[in-house]
Structure formats: structure tokens, C-alpha cells
Write an enzyme that holds these catalytic residues in place. Structure first.
Site, PDB file in Angstrom:
ATOM      1  CG  ASN A   9      -1.709  -1.304   1.304  1.00 50.06           C
ATOM      2  OD1 ASN A   9      -1.413  -2.102   2.178  1.00 50.06           O
ATOM      3  ND2 ASN A   9      -2.621  -1.557   0.391  1.00 50.06           N
ATOM      4  CB  ILE A  33       0.401   6.347   2.258  1.00 52.99           C
ATOM      5  CG1 ILE A  33       1.839   6.611   2.727  1.00 52.99           C
ATOM      6  CG2 ILE A  33      -0.290   5.332   3.156  1.00 52.99           C
ATOM      7  CD1 ILE A  33       1.939   7.465   3.972  1.00 52.99           C
ATOM      8  CB  CYS A  34      -2.939   3.016  -1.136  1.00 48.75           C
ATOM      9  SG  CYS A  34      -4.631   2.583  -1.556  1.00 48.75           S
ATOM     10  CG  LEU A  35      -4.554   5.211   5.374  1.00 49.46           C
ATOM     11  CD1 LEU A  35      -4.685   3.734   5.733  1.00 49.46           C
ATOM     12  CD2 LEU A  35      -3.576   5.894   6.318  1.00 49.46           C
TER      13      LEU A  35
END
Length: 153
Positions: A79, A86-88
Site C-alpha cells: 500500500n 500511501i494508499c489509505l
């Protein structure tokens, strides 16, 4: 430079007065919207014993939009991409002005403890993770040892 909004001052003070275990966030002297962040890898994760450097920036329309956060330390995580992005969800669609810097940093720390290859940003890492999770975890541990070893004082 315009004065900082009270909200940012309050959040910054709270980061000092109620520190989050394993996380430090210090505003830069040149720009109080820019934070130098250190997150320790969660003990039960491949990132345990790692100390990761991040940068967090509060845009002018914060808190109406999410802070910009990026890993500066190289990390092997499905992620987090090579550029440290950041993939959040809380940094994107699930951002809410009710959230704070500390909430975001706790979410990132939790992401280190629970990589999600089904919602990847680094597709190659996610594929490795799905193909052979143990091997991917070992690479993550190796990278942590190589790039995120705690600095001895």
C-alpha cells in the site's frame, strides 16, 4: 507567511503533550505546516524494529482536506509505492475534518501492521504478497533491516 490556524497549533501542542507511542511528529522550524514524522514499525509486523521517516504537510485548506503524507524511508509494502505515497482511505475518500494529525499517523502505523494487497498502490509488491506471502514478508523484513534500522544515539 500567514499565521497558523488555531486548529493546527492545538494539534501540534497535543502531539507534544500526549505523544502517541511509537510515533513522533515535529514541525519544521521553517514551515510549521510541515512535519518530520517518525513511525516505529508495529512489533507483530514485518516492519518491527524499523523506524520509518515520513513527511506530513498540512495544505492551506486543512482540515477541509487531508494532510499530504509520504514515506521518506524506503519500504516494501503493497500500500506504499516507490515514491513513498500511501494508499489509505483516511488520506483520500474517507478524510473528515474531524480527523487529526494523530489519527492519520495512527492509521498509517496500523497499515504497517496490516498490509492490504487487495487495495494496492505498489502492484508489483501486492502481486508478490499474493503469490507468496511468506517470501514477501521476508523481503519486507530485509528492507526494514536495511533501510529503517533505528539510529543509535
Amino acid at each position: 507567511m500567514a499565521a497558523l490556524p488555531k486548529r493546527i497549533i492545538k494539534e501540534t501542542e497535543r502531539l507534544y503533550s500526549e505523544p502517541v507511542p511509537g510515533i513522533t511528529a515535529v514541525p519544521s522550524e521553517e514551515n510549521l505546516r510541515y512535519f518530520e514524522v517518525t513511525i516505529e514499525g508495529p512489533s507483530s509486523s514485518p516492519y518491527a524494529d524499523g523506524e520509518f521517516q515520513l513527511e506530513l504537510y498540512l495544505p492551506d485548506d486543512y482540515p477541509m482536506c487531508a494532510p499530504k503524507v509520504r514515506f521518506l524511508t524506503k519500504i516494501y509494502h503493497p500500500n506504499i509505492d516507490k515514491l513513498g505515497r500511501i494508499c489509505l482511505d483516511v488520506l483520500k475518500d474517507n478524510w473528515s475534518p474531524a480527523l487529526q494529525i494523530r489519527t492519520v499517523l495512527l492509521s498509517i502505523q496500523a497499515l504497517l501492521g496490516a498490509p492490504n494487497p487487495d487495495d494496492p498502490l505498489a502492484n508489483d509488491v501486492a502481486e508478490d504478497w499474493k503469490k507468496d506471502e511468506q517470501a514477501a514478508i521476508q523481503v519486507a523484513k530485509d528492507w526494514t533491516a536495511k533501510y529503517a534500522t533505528k539510529k543509535e544515539n
